[in-house]
Write an enzyme that holds these catalytic residues in place. Structure first.
Site, PDB file in Angstrom:
ATOM      1  N   GLY A  10      62.578  10.162  25.016  1.00 45.08           N
ATOM      2  CA  GLY A  10      61.324  10.888  24.777  1.00 45.08           C
ATOM      3  C   GLY A  10      61.499  11.852  23.612  1.00 45.08           C
ATOM      4  O   GLY A  10      62.578  12.410  23.435  1.00 45.08           O
ATOM      5  N   ASN A  45      69.638  12.676  28.469  1.00 44.65           N
ATOM      6  CA  ASN A  45      70.637  12.134  29.401  1.00 44.65           C
ATOM      7  C   ASN A  45      70.893  10.639  29.288  1.00 44.65           C
ATOM      8  O   ASN A  45      72.041  10.213  29.185  1.00 44.65           O
ATOM      9  CB  ASN A  45      70.210  12.477  30.829  1.00 44.65           C
ATOM     10  CG  ASN A  45      70.580  13.899  31.144  1.00 44.65           C
ATOM     11  OD1 ASN A  45      71.736  14.278  31.010  1.00 44.65           O
ATOM     12  ND2 ASN A  45      69.611  14.697  31.510  1.00 44.65           N
ATOM     13  N   THR A 102      66.042  17.715  24.425  1.00 44.67           N
ATOM     14  CA  THR A 102      65.059  17.390  25.468  1.00 44.67           C
ATOM     15  C   THR A 102      64.344  18.666  25.887  1.00 44.67           C
ATOM     16  O   THR A 102      64.952  19.738  25.940  1.00 44.67           O
ATOM     17  CB  THR A 102      65.673  16.748  26.745  1.00 44.67           C
ATOM     18  OG1 THR A 102      64.699  16.798  27.807  1.00 44.67           O
ATOM     19  CG2 THR A 102      66.904  17.450  27.255  1.00 44.67           C
ATOM     20  N   ASP A 110      63.546  19.120  28.785  1.00 41.49           N
ATOM     21  CA  ASP A 110      63.952  19.358  30.183  1.00 41.49           C
ATOM     22  C   ASP A 110      65.152  20.301  30.307  1.00 41.49           C
ATOM     23  O   ASP A 110      65.403  20.844  31.380  1.00 41.49           O
ATOM     24  CB  ASP A 110      64.299  18.028  30.875  1.00 41.49           C
ATOM     25  CG  ASP A 110      63.170  17.011  30.803  1.00 41.49           C
ATOM     26  OD1 ASP A 110      62.012  17.426  30.608  1.00 41.49           O
ATOM     27  OD2 ASP A 110      63.454  15.807  30.928  1.00 41.49           O
ATOM     28  N   ARG A 163      40.074  31.365  42.327  1.00 40.74           N
ATOM     29  CA  ARG A 163      40.510  30.098  42.926  1.00 40.74           C
ATOM     30  C   ARG A 163      42.042  30.047  42.999  1.00 40.74           C
ATOM     31  O   ARG A 163      42.721  30.895  42.451  1.00 40.74           O
ATOM     32  CB  ARG A 163      40.070  28.927  42.051  1.00 40.74           C
ATOM     33  CG  ARG A 163      38.580  28.732  41.988  1.00 40.74           C
ATOM     34  CD  ARG A 163      38.266  27.765  40.868  1.00 40.74           C
ATOM     35  NE  ARG A 163      36.860  27.407  40.833  1.00 40.74           N
ATOM     36  CZ  ARG A 163      36.261  26.893  39.768  1.00 40.74           C
ATOM     37  NH1 ARG A 163      36.947  26.699  38.646  1.00 40.74           N
ATOM     38  NH2 ARG A 163      34.994  26.573  39.809  1.00 40.74           N
ATOM     39  N   GLY A 186      59.581  18.201  33.099  1.00 41.80           N
ATOM     40  CA  GLY A 186      60.974  18.599  33.333  1.00 41.80           C
ATOM     41  C   GLY A 186      61.761  17.546  34.079  1.00 41.80           C
ATOM     42  O   GLY A 186      62.935  17.740  34.386  1.00 41.80           O
ATOM     43  N   ARG A 221      42.208  24.062  41.921  1.00 36.39           N
ATOM     44  CA  ARG A 221      42.091  23.301  40.678  1.00 36.39           C
ATOM     45  C   ARG A 221      43.496  22.952  40.180  1.00 36.39           C
ATOM     46  O   ARG A 221      44.410  23.767  40.270  1.00 36.39           O
ATOM     47  CB  ARG A 221      41.375  24.107  39.596  1.00 36.39           C
ATOM     48  CG  ARG A 221      39.902  24.334  39.860  1.00 36.39           C
ATOM     49  CD  ARG A 221      39.083  23.038  39.752  1.00 36.39           C
ATOM     50  NE  ARG A 221      37.663  23.286  39.906  1.00 36.39           N
ATOM     51  CZ  ARG A 221      37.023  23.312  41.063  1.00 36.39           C
ATOM     52  NH1 ARG A 221      37.695  23.110  42.197  1.00 36.39           N
ATOM     53  NH2 ARG A 221      35.721  23.548  41.119  1.00 36.39           N
TER      54      ARG A 221
HETATM   55  O1  F6P Z   1      62.450  13.898  29.343  1.00 43.77           O
HETATM   56  C1  F6P Z   1      61.330  14.456  28.752  1.00 43.77           C
HETATM   57  C2  F6P Z   1      60.096  14.122  29.538  1.00 43.77           C
HETATM   58  O2  F6P Z   1      58.970  14.676  28.895  1.00 43.77           O
HETATM   59  C3  F6P Z   1      60.118  14.551  31.000  1.00 43.77           C
HETATM   60  O3  F6P Z   1      59.865  15.915  31.167  1.00 43.77           O
HETATM   61  C4  F6P Z   1      59.083  13.635  31.597  1.00 43.77           C
HETATM   62  O4  F6P Z   1      59.331  13.408  32.968  1.00 43.77           O
HETATM   63  C5  F6P Z   1      59.283  12.356  30.804  1.00 43.77           C
HETATM   64  O5  F6P Z   1      59.915  12.737  29.585  1.00 43.77           O
HETATM   65  C6  F6P Z   1      58.031  11.608  30.480  1.00 43.77           C
HETATM   66  O6  F6P Z   1      58.403  10.409  29.888  1.00 43.77           O
HETATM   67  P1  F6P Z   1      57.459   9.468  29.020  1.00 43.77           P
HETATM   68  O7  F6P Z   1      57.172  10.156  27.736  1.00 43.77           O
HETATM   69  O8  F6P Z   1      58.255   8.240  28.836  1.00 43.77           O
HETATM   70  O9  F6P Z   1      56.212   9.302  29.821  1.00 43.77           O
END
Ligand code: F6P
Length: 358
Positions: free
Chosen positions: A11, A113, A135, A137, A172, A180, A276
């Site tokens: 990602g 990772n 990342t 995350d 609300r 993450g 919400r």
């Molecule tokens: O690892 C980064 C991340 O944005 C995570 O936070 C999320 O779970 C995942 O990638 C989403 O992946 P994709 O972009 O493949 O939908």
């Protein structure tokens, strides 16, 4: 002549271009005309398919503040790397052959990772690799920080700030779902910075009764709204007792688009309050990197070039106690850096009365 390949995998996140630029600028500064850089397109897919291009110094200009990655990226699951696909493609063999045909001295790999598992596989197969941890995350083992994280936390915090004004107007309960993956770092940081009343993270499974107790208590105390920062990967205390397989089956059967909507239903049923849900999603990975990430990405990039100059391959550059250090890939691959439930930041949150739904 040094020949260096570079790819971004998994990602995307803010700071990838800043890091690419950092690597390139440091290589050109050190080796002058004695280095050629090859950009591999769309991550490992480009290495498998032999899709790459010779880069020029000008390609790395004006990209410091640019979001995304100029090289493109893709997700190539590690577990399928050694599986011959339906077109009889042997991915590992192809990657090794393309590395050889490009006559690379080293391949610089920017990723999280999954990317690090494959980078370690390539190292074991005899390729010279150096990696940079990226990342949103912040869950890469061996580094205190990944680039992308702080920019994404800024965005998630901004969402919470904006929700705050609406929450005060309407009285609300608002749930903000934060990315993450399996780690709660983003939710924890943005949750505290954005003044959430409840923070739910995967590392601390929640009890729905404890969550609604906090909301009811706030109502009793005269607070007419509550804001929950919820990590996309959270699970309840009951779910935490399930095996991996049972959990997967239960989640596949869940009749909600994401966990926040299930929480909304449960909280609404128990408290009678109006709920919400806001899911900022990929918004959190977009846009320009914050100054912290530009700096970290540049430090990582320059450090990667130094490792290449020293022929110190097989390492990830990492931030540890504010110093950039090499960490052997064999130590990094396959490990996750999760939030320790008793860590200092969690304690700070508890000290100011934030509930973790325990
Ligand atoms: O690892 C980064 C991340 O944005 C995570 O936070 C999320 O779970 C995942 O990638 C989403 O992946 P994709 O972009 O493949 O939908």
């Amino acid at each position: 002549m040094k020949r260096i390949g570079i790819l971004t995998s998994g990602g995307d996140c803010q700071g990838l271009n800043a890091a690419i630029r950092g690597v390139a600028k440091a290589l050109y500064f050190r080796f002058k005309d004695d280095v050629e850089i090859y950009g591999i397109i769309d991550g490992y897919r480009g290495l498998i398919e032999g899709n790459y291009k010779r880069m020029k110094p000008a390609d790395f200009s004006g990209i410091l503040t640019l979001g995304g990655t100029i090289l493109g990226t893709s997700r190539q699951p590690f577990k399928l790397m050694r599986v011959i696909d339906e077109n009889s493609v042997d991915k590992v063999k192809n990657m090794k052959e393309n590395y050889k045909s490009m006559k690379l001295d080293c391949l610089v790999i920017l990723g999280g990772n999954g990317t690090h598992k494959t980078a370690n596989l390539l190292r074991e197969e005899g390729l010279n690799v150096v990696t940079l941890p990226k990342t949103i995350d912040n869950d890469v083992w061996g580094t205190d920080m990944t680039f992308g994280f702080n920019s994404a936390v800024d965005i998630a915090t901004n969402v919470l700030d904006c929700i705050h004004t609406t929450a005060t107007s309407h009285g609300r309960v608002f749930i903000v779902e934060i990315m993450g993956h399996k780690a709660g770092w983003m939710t924890l940081s943005a949750g505290i910075a954005g003044g959430a009343d409840v923070i739910l993270i995967p590392e601390i499974p929640y009890s729905i009764d404890a969550v609604t107790k906090t909301i009811r208590q706030r109502t009793k105390d005269g607070k007419h709204f509550s804001i929950l920062a919820v990590a996309e990967g959270v699970l309840s205390q009951e779910e935490a007792k399930l095996s991996k397989k049972e959990f997967k089956t239960a989640r596949a059967a869940m009749a909600f688009p994401s966990i926040s909507y299930r929480l909304a239903q449960e909280i609404g049923d128990q408290t009678g309050q109006e709920i919400r849900v806001t899911v900022p999603g990929h918004f959190q990975r977009g846009g320009s990197p914050c100054p912290y990430d530009r700096l970290l990405a540049t430090r990582f990039g320059a450090a990667a070039a130094n490792l290449i100059a020293e022929k110190n391959y097989g390492n990830m550059v990492a931030l540890q106690n504010d110093r950039i250090v090499p960490v052997p890939l064999g130590e990094v691959a396959g490990k996750l850096k999760l939030v320790p439930p008793d860590c200092d930041i969690v304690r700070t949150a508890k000290d100011i009365g934030i509930s973790f739904g325990e």
